[in-house]
Design a protein around this motif. Structure first.
Motif, PDB file in Angstrom:
ATOM      1  N   PHE A   8       0.676  -1.164   0.042  1.00  0.00           N
ATOM      2  CA  PHE A   8      -0.068  -0.129   0.150  1.00  0.00           C
ATOM      3  C   PHE A   8       0.728   1.072   0.010  1.00  0.00           C
ATOM      4  O   PHE A   8       1.884   1.061   0.291  1.00  0.00           O
ATOM      5  CB  PHE A   8      -0.996  -0.058   1.238  1.00  0.00           C
ATOM      6  N   LEU A   9       0.133   2.234  -0.288  1.00  0.00           N
ATOM      7  CA  LEU A   9       0.851   3.662  -0.381  1.00  0.00           C
ATOM      8  C   LEU A   9      -0.186   4.347   0.190  1.00  0.00           C
ATOM      9  O   LEU A   9      -1.318   4.625   0.042  1.00  0.00           O
ATOM     10  CB  LEU A   9       1.015   4.217  -1.792  1.00  0.00           C
ATOM     11  N   TRP A  10       0.218   5.250   1.414  1.00  0.00           N
ATOM     12  CA  TRP A  10      -0.811   6.052   2.186  1.00  0.00           C
ATOM     13  C   TRP A  10      -0.557   7.417   2.060  1.00  0.00           C
ATOM     14  O   TRP A  10       0.616   7.709   2.243  1.00  0.00           O
ATOM     15  CB  TRP A  10      -0.837   5.273   3.606  1.00  0.00           C
ATOM     16  N   THR A  11      -1.482   8.457   1.989  1.00  0.00           N
ATOM     17  CA  THR A  11      -1.293   9.616   2.061  1.00  0.00           C
ATOM     18  C   THR A  11      -2.443  10.279   2.873  1.00  0.00           C
ATOM     19  O   THR A  11      -3.541   9.751   3.073  1.00  0.00           O
ATOM     20  CB  THR A  11      -1.040  10.635   0.785  1.00  0.00           C
ATOM     21  N   ARG A  12      -2.163  11.455   3.686  1.00  0.00           N
ATOM     22  CA  ARG A  12      -3.419  11.961   4.634  1.00  0.00           C
ATOM     23  C   ARG A  12      -4.504  12.234   3.482  1.00  0.00           C
ATOM     24  O   ARG A  12      -5.640  11.959   4.079  1.00  0.00           O
ATOM     25  CB  ARG A  12      -2.665  13.327   5.124  1.00  0.00           C
ATOM     26  N   ALA A  13      -4.242  12.634   2.401  1.00  0.00           N
ATOM     27  CA  ALA A  13      -5.465  13.158   1.475  1.00  0.00           C
ATOM     28  C   ALA A  13      -6.060  11.832   0.907  1.00  0.00           C
ATOM     29  O   ALA A  13      -7.127  12.083   0.840  1.00  0.00           O
ATOM     30  CB  ALA A  13      -4.671  14.140   0.523  1.00  0.00           C
ATOM     31  N   GLY A  14      -5.470  10.727   0.572  1.00  0.00           N
ATOM     32  CA  GLY A  14      -5.750   9.860  -0.237  1.00  0.00           C
ATOM     33  C   GLY A  14      -6.254   8.568   0.755  1.00  0.00           C
ATOM     34  O   GLY A  14      -6.802   7.610  -0.020  1.00  0.00           O
ATOM     35  N   GLY A  15      -5.608   8.595   1.882  1.00  0.00           N
ATOM     36  CA  GLY A  15      -5.858   7.302   2.713  1.00  0.00           C
ATOM     37  C   GLY A  15      -4.649   6.152   2.028  1.00  0.00           C
ATOM     38  O   GLY A  15      -3.907   6.550   1.672  1.00  0.00           O
ATOM     39  N   MET A  16      -5.369   4.946   2.729  1.00  0.00           N
ATOM     40  CA  MET A  16      -4.249   3.520   2.003  1.00  0.00           C
ATOM     41  C   MET A  16      -4.974   3.294   0.767  1.00  0.00           C
ATOM     42  O   MET A  16      -6.167   2.953   0.437  1.00  0.00           O
ATOM     43  CB  MET A  16      -4.696   2.827   3.135  1.00  0.00           C
ATOM     44  N   ASN A  17      -4.021   2.976  -0.246  1.00  0.00           N
ATOM     45  CA  ASN A  17      -4.231   2.692  -1.642  1.00  0.00           C
ATOM     46  C   ASN A  17      -3.635   1.264  -1.974  1.00  0.00           C
ATOM     47  O   ASN A  17      -2.331   1.454  -1.634  1.00  0.00           O
ATOM     48  CB  ASN A  17      -3.761   3.647  -2.669  1.00  0.00           C
ATOM     49  N   ASP A  18      -4.135   0.468  -2.733  1.00  0.00           N
ATOM     50  CA  ASP A  18      -3.720  -1.058  -2.779  1.00  0.00           C
ATOM     51  C   ASP A  18      -2.814  -0.714  -4.012  1.00  0.00           C
ATOM     52  O   ASP A  18      -3.275  -0.310  -5.081  1.00  0.00           O
ATOM     53  CB  ASP A  18      -4.823  -1.924  -3.042  1.00  0.00           C
ATOM     54  N   LEU A  19      -1.376  -1.138  -4.051  1.00  0.00           N
ATOM     55  CA  LEU A  19      -0.701  -0.917  -5.301  1.00  0.00           C
ATOM     56  C   LEU A  19      -0.812  -2.017  -5.910  1.00  0.00           C
ATOM     57  O   LEU A  19      -0.151  -1.930  -7.237  1.00  0.00           O
ATOM     58  CB  LEU A  19       0.740  -0.613  -4.850  1.00  0.00           C
ATOM     59  N   GLY A  20      -1.532  -3.168  -5.658  1.00  0.00           N
ATOM     60  CA  GLY A  20      -1.417  -4.271  -6.694  1.00  0.00           C
ATOM     61  C   GLY A  20      -0.587  -5.279  -6.366  1.00  0.00           C
ATOM     62  O   GLY A  20       0.452  -5.331  -5.554  1.00  0.00           O
ATOM     63  N   THR A  21      -0.420  -5.985  -7.561  1.00  0.00           N
ATOM     64  CA  THR A  21       0.467  -7.216  -7.478  1.00  0.00           C
ATOM     65  C   THR A  21       1.131  -7.246  -9.082  1.00  0.00           C
ATOM     66  O   THR A  21       0.670  -6.724  -9.802  1.00  0.00           O
ATOM     67  CB  THR A  21      -0.162  -8.623  -6.969  1.00  0.00           C
ATOM     68  N   LEU A  22       2.077  -8.246  -8.937  1.00  0.00           N
ATOM     69  CA  LEU A  22       2.498  -8.492 -10.300  1.00  0.00           C
ATOM     70  C   LEU A  22       1.793  -9.829 -10.880  1.00  0.00           C
ATOM     71  O   LEU A  22       2.260 -10.506 -11.603  1.00  0.00           O
ATOM     72  CB  LEU A  22       4.045  -8.843 -10.396  1.00  0.00           C
ATOM     73  N   GLY A  23       0.535  -9.883 -10.463  1.00  0.00           N
ATOM     74  CA  GLY A  23      -0.184 -11.073 -11.219  1.00  0.00           C
ATOM     75  C   GLY A  23      -0.558 -12.202 -10.103  1.00  0.00           C
ATOM     76  O   GLY A  23      -1.236 -13.277 -10.261  1.00  0.00           O
ATOM     77  N   GLY A  24       0.486 -12.204  -8.882  1.00  0.00           N
ATOM     78  CA  GLY A  24       0.247 -13.254  -7.984  1.00  0.00           C
ATOM     79  C   GLY A  24      -0.699 -12.670  -6.665  1.00  0.00           C
ATOM     80  O   GLY A  24      -1.327 -11.792  -6.847  1.00  0.00           O
TER      81      GLY A  24
END
Length: 135
Positions: free
Chosen positions: A75-91
């Motif tokens: 994940f990548l978290w910012t105060r404005a956007g909260g927690m965001n899932d960055l995904g995977t390389l297919g697994g």
């Protein structure tokens, strides 16, 4: 021959910490330079999350969190956007381990569809497979 005992006395005087070596005339005073505060970043629907990297200004935090189905996701978290899932390389899993000082590039590892673990960078919304060292 007599042995000399040495001891330290710790005195907490908010916000100063004073160290006094017993028998010494002058105490040493340490003043804290920064204050740290813990923040609950939330999760991606799972039970827990783990932070592994923080940008230089503290605006971006990266790590991994469990999802509703139990898979760990970077994940990548910012105060404005909260927690965001960055995904995977297919697994099924990914882990963010570090973020650049400016908060724009994330580095980590992800499982591929064939079950191998590859390094990745994530920048501008795109996860880039860095592969392995061939080992």
């Amino acid at each position: 021959m007599t042995q000399r005992r040495s001891a330290l006395r710790l005195t907490l005087l908010s916000p100063l910490l004073t160290l006094t070596a017993c028998g010494q005339p002058d105490p040493v005073t340490v003043r804290p330079q920064t204050t740290h505060t813990a923040h609950d970043l939330g999760t991606l629907g799972g039970l827990s999350s783990y932070a592994y990297g923080v940008s230089a200004d503290g605006a971006v935090v990266v790590g991994y969190s469990g999802t509703r189905t139990g898979e760990p996701r970077a994940f990548l978290w910012t105060r404005a956007g909260g927690m965001n899932d960055l995904g995977t390389l297919g697994g099924p899993a990914s882990y963010a381990r570090a973020v650049s000082a400016d908060g724009k590039t994330v580095a980590g590892e992800s499982v591929t569809p064939d079950g191998l673990t590859h390094a990745f960078t994530h920048k501008n919304g795109v996860m880039n497979d860095l592969g392995t060292l061939g080992g």
